[in-house]
Design a protein around this motif. Structure first.
Motif, PDB file in Angstrom:
ATOM      1  N   LEU A   1      -8.166  11.663   8.444  1.00 37.84           N
ATOM      2  CA  LEU A   1      -6.707  11.637   8.551  1.00 37.84           C
ATOM      3  C   LEU A   1      -6.068  12.918   8.043  1.00 37.84           C
ATOM      4  CD1 LEU A   1      -4.002  10.210   9.037  1.00 37.84           C
ATOM      5  CD2 LEU A   1      -4.214   9.203   6.766  1.00 37.84           C
ATOM      6  N   GLU A   2      -6.617  13.450   6.957  1.00 41.20           N
ATOM      7  CA  GLU A   2      -6.036  14.646   6.343  1.00 41.20           C
ATOM      8  C   GLU A   2      -5.932  15.805   7.337  1.00 41.20           C
ATOM      9  OE1 GLU A   2      -7.090  14.573   2.187  1.00 41.20           O
ATOM     10  OE2 GLU A   2      -7.369  16.740   2.278  1.00 41.20           O
ATOM     11  N   GLN A   3      -6.851  15.851   8.289  1.00 40.33           N
ATOM     12  CA  GLN A   3      -6.837  16.929   9.280  1.00 40.33           C
ATOM     13  C   GLN A   3      -5.685  16.774  10.274  1.00 40.33           C
ATOM     14  OE1 GLN A   3      -8.801  19.632   9.082  1.00 40.33           O
ATOM     15  NE2 GLN A   3      -9.266  18.623   7.137  1.00 40.33           N
ATOM     16  N   TYR A   4      -5.101  15.596  10.322  1.00 40.53           N
ATOM     17  CA  TYR A   4      -4.031  15.348  11.288  1.00 40.53           C
ATOM     18  C   TYR A   4      -2.663  15.247  10.627  1.00 40.53           C
ATOM     19  CZ  TYR A   4      -7.832  14.143  14.442  1.00 40.53           C
ATOM     20  OH  TYR A   4      -8.953  14.182  15.209  1.00 40.53           O
ATOM     21  N   ALA A   5      -2.661  14.716   9.389  1.00 38.42           N
ATOM     22  CA  ALA A   5      -1.370  14.371   8.797  1.00 38.42           C
ATOM     23  C   ALA A   5      -1.166  14.938   7.403  1.00 38.42           C
ATOM     24  CB  ALA A   5      -1.217  12.853   8.765  1.00 38.42           C
ATOM     25  N   GLY A   6      -2.084  15.787   6.940  1.00 38.85           N
ATOM     26  CA  GLY A   6      -1.888  16.429   5.639  1.00 38.85           C
ATOM     27  C   GLY A   6      -0.823  17.515   5.742  1.00 38.85           C
ATOM     28  N   GLN A   7      -0.346  17.979   4.606  1.00 36.66           N
ATOM     29  CA  GLN A   7       0.733  18.964   4.613  1.00 36.66           C
ATOM     30  C   GLN A   7       0.329  20.229   5.375  1.00 36.66           C
ATOM     31  OE1 GLN A   7       2.956  19.290   0.951  1.00 36.66           O
ATOM     32  NE2 GLN A   7       3.094  21.499   1.168  1.00 36.66           N
ATOM     33  N   ASP A   8      -0.926  20.643   5.210  1.00 38.17           N
ATOM     34  CA  ASP A   8      -1.380  21.848   5.895  1.00 38.17           C
ATOM     35  C   ASP A   8      -1.406  21.668   7.400  1.00 38.17           C
ATOM     36  OD1 ASP A   8      -1.579  23.060   3.498  1.00 38.17           O
ATOM     37  OD2 ASP A   8      -3.761  22.923   3.327  1.00 38.17           O
ATOM     38  N   ALA A   9      -1.780  20.474   7.838  1.00 39.30           N
ATOM     39  CA  ALA A   9      -1.808  20.218   9.275  1.00 39.30           C
ATOM     40  C   ALA A   9      -0.403  20.384   9.857  1.00 39.30           C
ATOM     41  CB  ALA A   9      -2.337  18.813   9.561  1.00 39.30           C
ATOM     42  N   PHE A  10       0.593  19.918   9.128  1.00 39.75           N
ATOM     43  CA  PHE A  10       1.978  20.092   9.562  1.00 39.75           C
ATOM     44  C   PHE A  10       2.332  21.558   9.684  1.00 39.75           C
ATOM     45  CE2 PHE A  10       3.179  15.749   8.536  1.00 39.75           C
ATOM     46  CZ  PHE A  10       4.097  15.527   9.524  1.00 39.75           C
ATOM     47  N   LEU A  11       2.029  22.286   8.617  1.00 38.48           N
ATOM     48  CA  LEU A  11       2.423  23.692   8.580  1.00 38.48           C
ATOM     49  C   LEU A  11       1.714  24.475   9.670  1.00 38.48           C
ATOM     50  CD1 LEU A  11       2.555  24.085   4.727  1.00 38.48           C
ATOM     51  CD2 LEU A  11       4.464  23.908   6.314  1.00 38.48           C
TER      52      LEU A  11
ATOM     53  N   GLY B   1       5.638  10.726  -1.000  1.00 39.51           N
ATOM     54  CA  GLY B   1       5.253  12.130  -0.948  1.00 39.51           C
ATOM     55  C   GLY B   1       6.026  12.823   0.164  1.00 39.51           C
ATOM     56  N   ILE B   2       5.353  13.675   0.924  1.00 38.67           N
ATOM     57  CA  ILE B   2       6.060  14.412   1.985  1.00 38.67           C
ATOM     58  C   ILE B   2       6.525  13.494   3.104  1.00 38.67           C
ATOM     59  CG2 ILE B   2       4.769  16.547   1.551  1.00 38.67           C
ATOM     60  CD1 ILE B   2       3.273  15.976   4.222  1.00 38.67           C
TER      61      ILE B   2
ATOM     62  N   GLY C   1     -11.117  -0.462  -7.097  1.00 31.60           N
ATOM     63  CA  GLY C   1     -12.473  -0.434  -6.559  1.00 31.60           C
ATOM     64  C   GLY C   1     -13.499  -0.425  -7.672  1.00 31.60           C
ATOM     65  N   ALA C   2     -14.765  -0.378  -7.292  1.00 27.12           N
ATOM     66  CA  ALA C   2     -15.845  -0.511  -8.271  1.00 27.12           C
ATOM     67  C   ALA C   2     -15.884   0.664  -9.233  1.00 27.12           C
ATOM     68  CB  ALA C   2     -17.184  -0.648  -7.563  1.00 27.12           C
ATOM     69  N   ARG C   3     -15.688   1.878  -8.731  1.00 30.15           N
ATOM     70  CA  ARG C   3     -15.799   3.061  -9.590  1.00 30.15           C
ATOM     71  C   ARG C   3     -14.452   3.708  -9.854  1.00 30.15           C
ATOM     72  NH1 ARG C   3     -20.350   3.778  -6.365  1.00 30.15           N
ATOM     73  NH2 ARG C   3     -22.330   4.054  -7.469  1.00 30.15           N
ATOM     74  N   GLY C   4     -13.389   3.128  -9.317  1.00 31.56           N
ATOM     75  CA  GLY C   4     -12.058   3.706  -9.520  1.00 31.56           C
ATOM     76  C   GLY C   4     -11.699   4.748  -8.479  1.00 31.56           C
ATOM     77  N   PHE C   5     -12.462   4.824  -7.387  1.00 36.17           N
ATOM     78  CA  PHE C   5     -12.197   5.827  -6.356  1.00 36.17           C
ATOM     79  C   PHE C   5     -11.535   5.232  -5.116  1.00 36.17           C
ATOM     80  CE2 PHE C   5     -16.173   8.250  -7.993  1.00 36.17           C
ATOM     81  CZ  PHE C   5     -15.448   8.707  -9.069  1.00 36.17           C
ATOM     82  N   ALA C   6     -11.068   4.003  -5.189  1.00 34.25           N
ATOM     83  CA  ALA C   6     -10.455   3.395  -4.014  1.00 34.25           C
ATOM     84  C   ALA C   6      -9.187   4.137  -3.626  1.00 34.25           C
ATOM     85  CB  ALA C   6     -10.133   1.935  -4.296  1.00 34.25           C
ATOM     86  N   GLY C   7      -8.774   4.012  -2.372  1.00 30.12           N
ATOM     87  CA  GLY C   7      -7.504   4.579  -1.938  1.00 30.12           C
ATOM     88  C   GLY C   7      -7.572   5.958  -1.330  1.00 30.12           C
ATOM     89  N   GLU C   8      -8.779   6.432  -0.992  1.00 33.12           N
ATOM     90  CA  GLU C   8      -8.891   7.760  -0.383  1.00 33.12           C
ATOM     91  C   GLU C   8      -8.541   7.693   1.107  1.00 33.12           C
ATOM     92  OE1 GLU C   8      -9.258  10.728  -1.510  1.00 33.12           O
ATOM     93  OE2 GLU C   8      -9.515  10.183  -3.621  1.00 33.12           O
ATOM     94  N   LEU C   9      -7.300   7.365   1.370  1.00 40.46           N
ATOM     95  CA  LEU C   9      -6.842   7.216   2.750  1.00 40.46           C
ATOM     96  C   LEU C   9      -7.010   8.503   3.555  1.00 40.46           C
ATOM     97  CD1 LEU C   9      -5.358   5.198   4.663  1.00 40.46           C
ATOM     98  CD2 LEU C   9      -3.235   6.314   3.974  1.00 40.46           C
ATOM     99  N   GLY C  10      -6.896   9.642   2.899  1.00 46.03           N
ATOM    100  CA  GLY C  10      -6.980  10.925   3.595  1.00 46.03           C
ATOM    101  C   GLY C  10      -8.297  11.142   4.312  1.00 46.03           C
TER     102      GLY C  10
ATOM    103  N   LEU D   1       0.873  -1.171   0.000  1.00 45.83           N
ATOM    104  CA  LEU D   1       0.000   0.000   0.000  1.00 45.83           C
ATOM    105  C   LEU D   1       0.908   1.218   0.000  1.00 45.83           C
ATOM    106  CD1 LEU D   1      -3.023   0.984   0.366  1.00 45.83           C
ATOM    107  CD2 LEU D   1      -2.415   1.346   2.741  1.00 45.83           C
ATOM    108  N   TYR D   2       0.813   2.002  -1.055  1.00 44.32           N
ATOM    109  CA  TYR D   2       1.639   3.198  -1.177  1.00 44.32           C
ATOM    110  C   TYR D   2       0.847   4.372  -0.617  1.00 44.32           C
ATOM    111  CZ  TYR D   2       4.257   7.022  -3.332  1.00 44.32           C
ATOM    112  OH  TYR D   2       4.982   8.161  -3.552  1.00 44.32           O
ATOM    113  N   VAL D   3       1.447   5.125   0.283  1.00 40.80           N
ATOM    114  CA  VAL D   3       0.777   6.291   0.862  1.00 40.80           C
ATOM    115  C   VAL D   3       1.402   7.542   0.280  1.00 40.80           C
ATOM    116  CG1 VAL D   3       0.192   7.522   2.958  1.00 40.80           C
ATOM    117  CG2 VAL D   3       0.345   5.036   2.982  1.00 40.80           C
ATOM    118  N   SER D   4       0.587   8.326  -0.383  1.00 36.91           N
ATOM    119  CA  SER D   4       1.075   9.537  -1.017  1.00 36.91           C
ATOM    120  C   SER D   4       0.644  10.745  -0.203  1.00 36.91           C
ATOM    121  CB  SER D   4       0.485   9.616  -2.430  1.00 36.91           C
ATOM    122  OG  SER D   4       0.564  10.919  -2.920  1.00 36.91           O
ATOM    123  N   GLY D   5       1.555  11.314   0.559  1.00 31.94           N
ATOM    124  CA  GLY D   5       1.229  12.482   1.368  1.00 31.94           C
ATOM    125  C   GLY D   5       1.562  13.751   0.610  1.00 31.94           C
TER     126      GLY D   5
END
Lengths: 400, 400
Positions: A259-269, A327-328, A231-240, A210-214
DNA sequence: ATATTTAGTCCACAACATAGACTAATTCGG
DNA sequence: CCGAATTAGTCTATGTTGTGGACTAAATAT
């Protein structure tokens, strides 16, 4: 769905088999090729002959495979005839890579630019200019670019090549697939998915991970048995947008505590409280960490914990063999990798003997563009017969 | 991996193609079969001839497909020759189903028994007795049972047929695959996965969905494009241990705040504070709900919310087309389905145009055993040539 | 009753892989 | 240095499979 198999498809299948074996072994004689494929020497000779004629493989010098006897002639994938072009539109750069069939990167063009400031069509125009110049250079060296792949940060309708919603770019319903006309077939795909494939073909090379792209957003690409899971519609992998805390901070997706609220680039900044320059955000953070700044370290701890929590859900659901952080998270890995692995290990203690190892991506921001090019090359290897048909009658450049 | 294709495999492939088309259309004449497969009438006739000889299909009466001209003879899958046996060991029952190739259920045997009270080998002995009696009955009616499938509540090593850890049964490292010898090949698989396949083949029949199996534990089976997704090691679908609240109540898996702590059968019974009889636990809860008991309703709300939270993570990660609620959630659906759908819809609002619909399973606790039998039948349809070989030389009953 | 239409079979043929004989190119042993 | 042994690759005859079109069979339309 599944279709009838005739003689020509039997041949196409075996042709692909031979080419795949040649690639995966680096180089092989016809005799060993016959051994590994289970085909007879006669058949292998005919198939290799076709591949040579199409320019997909070349003969290297003679070698003595066994000590005694006539030496065989080794055959390897040719990097001088067929190539593909990989493109990426991301928030803060455009990039173009030309890769030949032997997976050597022949050309790299990258342009740093804040694409949030321009209209989608202008960005596409910029990318088109870069890509056409790369195409011209590649064709100049005798390469034939058989297709293009484009990575974009957000879910894409693969069929139409339309971006529904790329929140980090601020794009909605942009038909990149049709707007970016390069004269070769184009496939558009999510950046995280292509970065995962890039890692598969140009990086670590495991078949299950599983590749995580931050990035500004967080995506994931799941590779199972060497193939991408969409996935069924091609939207799988929305880990954020996997839940970390169900009543946590509001996310722009409408939910809370993603997750994005805790570990996204903006959360870091935000955590570092120094949002002076977005473009060098990660470099600044790494600089802080290297000087041992405690606030930044704490931010890493928190993000790493959240990432571990979300990944433990992901592991329970999709059972990846390995986690690859890209990613980051790649530059941050020395400060974040440990917490992620510990959190995962702690939460999966009783479920399985060993938790999946957490590794760092070997390719930087190049992963997605390389994956995009690689995906095109993969279609060539999967059906070399289709290509050689197209290569022989050069009058017709082939439809979309 | 991929192997060489020869003439015999071309034939095997086309034979399977014809059988699949016959099955999916119910019944077909040779002429229309030639149309839908793309093969010529000659080839179809030969293939159908082989299938008739093997007893996998039968000719029905003549019908006039078109208004004019000679009427065709329709061919359909025969249910009188080949069958499979599906078995399930669950916490509170054993069940056996015999299903013929036309997917008609020919025999049902169920035995209510608390399997936590017996030793694993005794349970296996009980099941073996049931299965052998079913086998004898089936063979008595002229059916040939070509294989068996077994569903167990917990992760299984498919290769060895060993149960690593079935916490709800209290089993550890039990080699069911070898212990339960029925004289036919046996495949052991996780109950949630097989229930999902049961739903695919005997229930709603969609090709893409996430089946949620609520029992003492909570599992999920993901079906994508008609195939089960197992993950790298075959442990995918552990929905019960997806995070709802990272610092929530301690779970027996070692983590905290897993879905199972909110929506597992025990969580329900605890909430209702009436754990009088475990075996009729769900019936009691449904009775309370039908009388409008507010405590039980509140428990449903809470469980439904937690299920919705966990499922929103799952949807973001694997993108299923539909959610199918099975196991205890099937009888509870009228009280729980709404909350689940609302929670999911709320959390996915901005991510995609429409959230996956939440539906109820059509098969009760029969799903897993039917899926187990169906999986065996699927191997027959996938390679009818292999079977007819085995059917013709009856001296050799086949190894494994 | 005859023409038309559709289903299914028959037969000559083409495509592909196979098996084994044959030629080519090397090393080993005297 | 030359012949035997060994391995690589090609050539030829053969077998299996699907194709295409001619042919027979069985119905409806006029």
């Amino acid at each position: 769905m599944a279709q009838a198999v005739r003689h020509d498809e039997m041949r196409a299948h075996n042709l692909a088999l031979v080419l795949r074996e040649v690639r995966s072994h680096g180089s092989l004689t016809r005799a060993t090729l016959a051994e590994v494929t289970g085909l007879t020497k006669t058949t292998v000779s005919k198939l290799v002959g076709d591949l040579l004629e199409a320019g997909l493989v070349v003969e290297a010098g003679a070698v003595r495979a066994r000590e005694r006897g006539r030496p065989g002639v080794e055959v390897r994938v040719s990097g001088d005839r067929v190539a593909a072009i990989g493109l990426e539109i991301n928030v803060d750069y455009l990039s173009v890579r030309v890769v030949d069939l032997s997976r050597r990167v022949r050309l790299r063009l990258t342009q740093a630019v804040d694409n949030r400031l321009s209209k989608p069509m202008d960005v596409i125009g910029d990318l088109r200019r870069l890509a056409l110049s790369a195409l011209a250079q590649a064709e100049g060296t005798g390469l034939r670019v058989v297709g293009a792949g484009l990575a974009v940060p957000g879910p894409v309708d693969i069929e139409s090549g339309e971006i529904h919603n790329a929140p980090n770019l601020g794009w909605r319903n942009v038909p990149v697939g049709t707007a970016l006309d390069l004269g070769v077939p184009l496939r558009v795909e999510n950046e995280a998915n292509l970065a995962a494939l890039g890692e598969l073909w140009f990086g670590a090379g495991r078949a299950d991970f599983l590749y995580v792209s931050g990035e500004i957003g967080i995506g994931a690409g799941l590779v199972v048995n060497g193939a991408l899971f969409r996935g069924a519609r091609g939207f799988a992998g929305e880990l954020g947008h996997v839940v970390v805390t169900p009543e946590g901070p509001q996310c722009r997706c409408g939910a809370r505590g993603c997750l994005e609220q805790y570990a996204g680039q903006d959360a870091f900044l935000d955590a570092v409280a120094d949002r002076s320059s977005f473009a060098h955000g990660i470099d600044a953070i790494v600089a802080h960490l290297e000087h041992g700044d405690p606030t930044t370290k704490a931010a890493c701890e928190k993000a790493g914990w959240a990432l571990g929590v979300a990944l433990s859900s992901a592991i329970n659901l999709v059972d990846p063999h390995t986690i690859v952080l890209g990613g980051i998270y790649a530059p941050l890995f020395p400060w974040i990798g440990g917490v992620v692995a510990e959190t995962i290990g702690g939460r999966l203690a009783q479920m399985r003997a060993t938790a999946p190892p957490v590794e760092v991506s070997r390719l930087g921001s190049e992963a997605a563009a390389l994956g995009a090019a690689g995906q095109v090359l993969e279609t060539v290897v999967a059906d070399p017969a289709a290509l050689s048909e197209r290569l022989t009658d050069r009058r017709d450049p082939g439809p979309r």
